[in-house]
Enzyme design. Structure first.
Site, short mmCIF file in Angstrom:
data_model
loop_
_atom_site.label_atom_id
_atom_site.label_comp_id
_atom_site.label_asym_id
_atom_site.label_seq_id
_atom_site.Cartn_x
_atom_site.Cartn_y
_atom_site.Cartn_z
N TYR A 26 50.89 42.67 25.76
CA TYR A 26 49.61 42.39 25.11
C TYR A 26 48.90 41.27 25.87
CZ TYR A 26 46.49 42.49 21.03
OH TYR A 26 45.42 42.66 20.18
N GLN A 29 45.03 43.19 30.11
CA GLN A 29 44.69 44.61 29.87
C GLN A 29 45.22 45.09 28.52
OE1 GLN A 29 42.72 46.70 31.44
NE2 GLN A 29 42.21 45.16 32.97
N HIS A 109 47.89 50.49 37.13
CA HIS A 109 47.96 50.20 38.57
C HIS A 109 49.09 51.04 39.14
CE1 HIS A 109 47.89 48.30 42.39
NE2 HIS A 109 48.86 47.42 42.18
N ASP A 192 43.76 48.99 46.72
CA ASP A 192 43.82 47.76 45.92
C ASP A 192 44.49 46.65 46.72
OD1 ASP A 192 43.47 46.65 43.09
OD2 ASP A 192 45.58 46.22 43.49
N GLU A 232 28.56 27.43 47.06
CA GLU A 232 27.40 28.33 47.14
C GLU A 232 27.77 29.80 47.32
OE1 GLU A 232 24.20 27.10 49.67
OE2 GLU A 232 24.32 25.03 49.00
N SER A 253 16.80 33.07 52.78
CA SER A 253 15.68 32.80 53.70
C SER A 253 15.79 33.69 54.94
CB SER A 253 15.72 31.33 54.13
OG SER A 253 16.87 31.11 54.95
P1 NDP Z 1 49.25 40.11 31.98
O1 NDP Z 1 50.16 39.24 32.78
O2 NDP Z 1 47.93 39.60 31.53
O3 NDP Z 1 49.98 40.58 30.66
C1 NDP Z 1 51.30 41.03 30.62
C2 NDP Z 1 51.83 40.81 29.22
O4 NDP Z 1 53.10 41.46 29.10
C3 NDP Z 1 52.03 39.35 28.88
O5 NDP Z 1 51.47 39.11 27.61
C4 NDP Z 1 53.54 39.22 28.89
O6 NDP Z 1 53.99 38.25 27.97
C5 NDP Z 1 53.95 40.59 28.41
N1 NDP Z 1 55.36 40.93 28.68
C6 NDP Z 1 56.14 40.54 29.72
N2 NDP Z 1 57.37 41.09 29.62
C7 NDP Z 1 57.38 41.84 28.47
C8 NDP Z 1 58.37 42.65 27.81
N3 NDP Z 1 59.61 42.75 28.31
N4 NDP Z 1 58.05 43.27 26.66
C9 NDP Z 1 56.81 43.16 26.15
N5 NDP Z 1 55.83 42.39 26.72
C10 NDP Z 1 56.10 41.75 27.87
O7 NDP Z 1 49.11 41.49 32.77
P2 NDP Z 1 47.77 42.28 33.17
O8 NDP Z 1 47.11 42.75 31.94
O9 NDP Z 1 47.01 41.48 34.16
O10 NDP Z 1 48.40 43.51 33.98
C11 NDP Z 1 48.97 44.63 33.32
C12 NDP Z 1 48.79 45.85 34.22
O11 NDP Z 1 47.40 46.11 34.35
C13 NDP Z 1 49.32 45.66 35.63
O12 NDP Z 1 49.85 46.89 36.06
C14 NDP Z 1 48.09 45.30 36.43
O13 NDP Z 1 48.21 45.65 37.79
C15 NDP Z 1 47.06 46.17 35.72
N6 NDP Z 1 45.66 45.76 35.89
C16 NDP Z 1 45.28 44.47 35.60
C17 NDP Z 1 43.94 44.11 35.71
C18 NDP Z 1 43.48 42.73 35.36
O14 NDP Z 1 42.32 42.45 35.58
N7 NDP Z 1 44.29 41.83 34.79
C19 NDP Z 1 42.92 45.08 36.18
C20 NDP Z 1 43.42 46.43 36.34
C21 NDP Z 1 44.75 46.72 36.23
P3 NDP Z 1 54.09 36.69 28.38
O15 NDP Z 1 52.77 36.31 28.99
O16 NDP Z 1 54.33 36.04 27.13
O17 NDP Z 1 55.22 36.61 29.38
MG MG Z 2 41.97 45.66 42.50
#
Ligand code: NDP
Ligand code: MG
Length: 336
Positions: A26, A29, A109, A192, A232, A253
């Site tokens: 959570y 994304q 991803h 990417d 900038e 400019s």
């Molecule tokens: P984040 O690091 O924001 O979120 C990951 C979450 O997963 C954290 O809340 C983490 O908890 C939780 N987590 C870790 N281990 C576990 C587990 N064992 N069980 C349940 N929850 C767990 O990740 P993103 O949203 O950045 O990335 C997720 C995917 O989306 C990746 O594949 C990324 O490449 C892709 N993506 C991301 C983008 C972005 O802009 N962020 C854009 C497009 C794709 P805690 O933080 O407490 O450890």
């Molecule tokens: Mg990218």
């Protein structure tokens, strides 16, 4: 070569009717996709690690977070939104045991599927919906009735309905309100990595640093060099974002425009482009992926050391000082 594009009329939420979508993670994304899907009337089950900040967010947002194993057991569509480096281990221990025929495994991803860090059984669908924006934008655009463009890719189509289910998911998070573009796991992953290494992160960081250092070494004030070479850049990027190179060149400019045409190619030389091709080759042949996986298995020593050194650089010191005088910038510091 142009892939297909999908819009609202091409996607039908009915393909997710009666199904439970399990969002594992959570974070950026995860929260955005879970909330948007729920607002679209889809049944969503969230998994987070108990006691974390994001676990509490999920509860505040009305979800009852469960373990990854429970989410994978109850979900028909399982979306892995934990960090890419952690996905393979969680997949093996918590998800794989519950991947029964007819289920779908999802990603935002392509890295772990493309480089075979995760190998799903043949009797499940594997697809990707990758929003082209950070989570907070995926949520805020949805809330104002719009959406962030997404990429769609189907790796395995066991059900014969993988694309329909993927597009329904994209519609549920608002993607088809903008556009959903067809790609492959290979193309999404390789472009990417290339973009972030050569242009967005690696290229931009080194360009800013080299320009700043050149001015400072020539005896100019550090603060002035910081403004010219880093601060900038935001204004230029904003123009590029809105109207491409032509709009940027129209807005600056004539002197800046002339300098762009006549000096830019002397900075990004044929030698630089040769290096870009070598970096792309390392992405394509899997050697970058292998290096990054080994780095993580060793506890990320290079990453941690470079991170610490990077924060002590002159540019960073100067930036911290200058940004203190500019509250409108809303200065940020990464956690220790
Ligand atoms: P984040 O690091 O924001 O979120 C990951 C979450 O997963 C954290 O809340 C983490 O908890 C939780 N987590 C870790 N281990 C576990 C587990 N064992 N069980 C349940 N929850 C767990 O990740 P993103 O949203 O950045 O990335 C997720 C995917 O989306 C990746 O594949 C990324 O490449 C892709 N993506 C991301 C983008 C972005 O802009 N962020 C854009 C497009 C794709 P805690 O933080 O407490 O450890
Ligand atoms: Mg990218």
């Amino acid at each position: 070569m142009t892939g297909r594009m999908y819009f609202e009329k091409d996607a039908d939420l009915a393909h997710l009717a009666g199904k439970t979508v399990a969002i594992i993670g959570y974070g950026s994304q995860g929260h955005a996709q879970a909330l948007n899907l729920r607002d679209s009337g889809i049944k969503v089950l969230v998994s987070e690690l108990p006691g974390t900040v994001n676990f509490n967010f999920a509860k505040e947002h009305g979800f009852t977070p469960v373990s990854a194993a429970e989410a994978a057991a109850k979900g028909d569509v399982i979306q892995l939104l934990i960090p890419d480096t952690i996905q393979p281990a969680v997949y093996r221990s918590d998800v794989a045991p519950h991947l029964k025929a007819g289920k779908a495994l999802m990603f935002s991803h392509g890295f772990n599927i493309h480089y075979r860090c995760i190998e799903a059984p043949k009797n499940v669908d594997v697809f990707m919906i990758a929003p082209k924006g950070p989570g907070h934008l995926v949520r805020s655009e949805f809330e104002r009735g719009a959406g962030v463009p997404c990429l769609v890719a189907v790796e395995q189509n066991a059900s014969g309905k993988a694309l329909d289910i993927a597009l329904a998911y994209a519609k549920g998070i608002g993607g088809t309100r903008a556009v959903v573009m067809e790609t492959t796991f290979k193309e999404e992953t390789e472009t990417d990595l290339f973009g972030e290494q050569v242009c967005l992160c690696g290229g931009a960081s080194e360009l800013v640093k080299a320009a700043f250092t050149t001015l400072v070494e020539a005896g100019y004030q550090e603060e002035i060099a910081y403004f010219e070479c880093l601060h900038e850049l935001k204004l230029i990027v904003e123009l590029l974002y809105q109207g491409g190179l032509s709009w940027m060149r129209y807005s600056v400019s004539d002197t800046a425009e002339y300098g762009d045409y006549s000096r830019g190619p002397r900075v990004i030389t044929a030698q630089v482009k040769d290096e870009m091709r070598r970096i792309l080759a390392e992405i394509q042949d899997g050697s970058f992926a292998r290096e990054w996986i080994l780095e993580n298995q060793a506890g990320a020593p290079f990453l941690k050391r470079r991170r610490a050194l990077g924060r002590q650089e002159k540019l960073e010191e100067v930036g911290r000082r200058v940004r203190k005088c500019m509250p409108f910038v809303k200065p940020k510091e990464p956690p220790e």
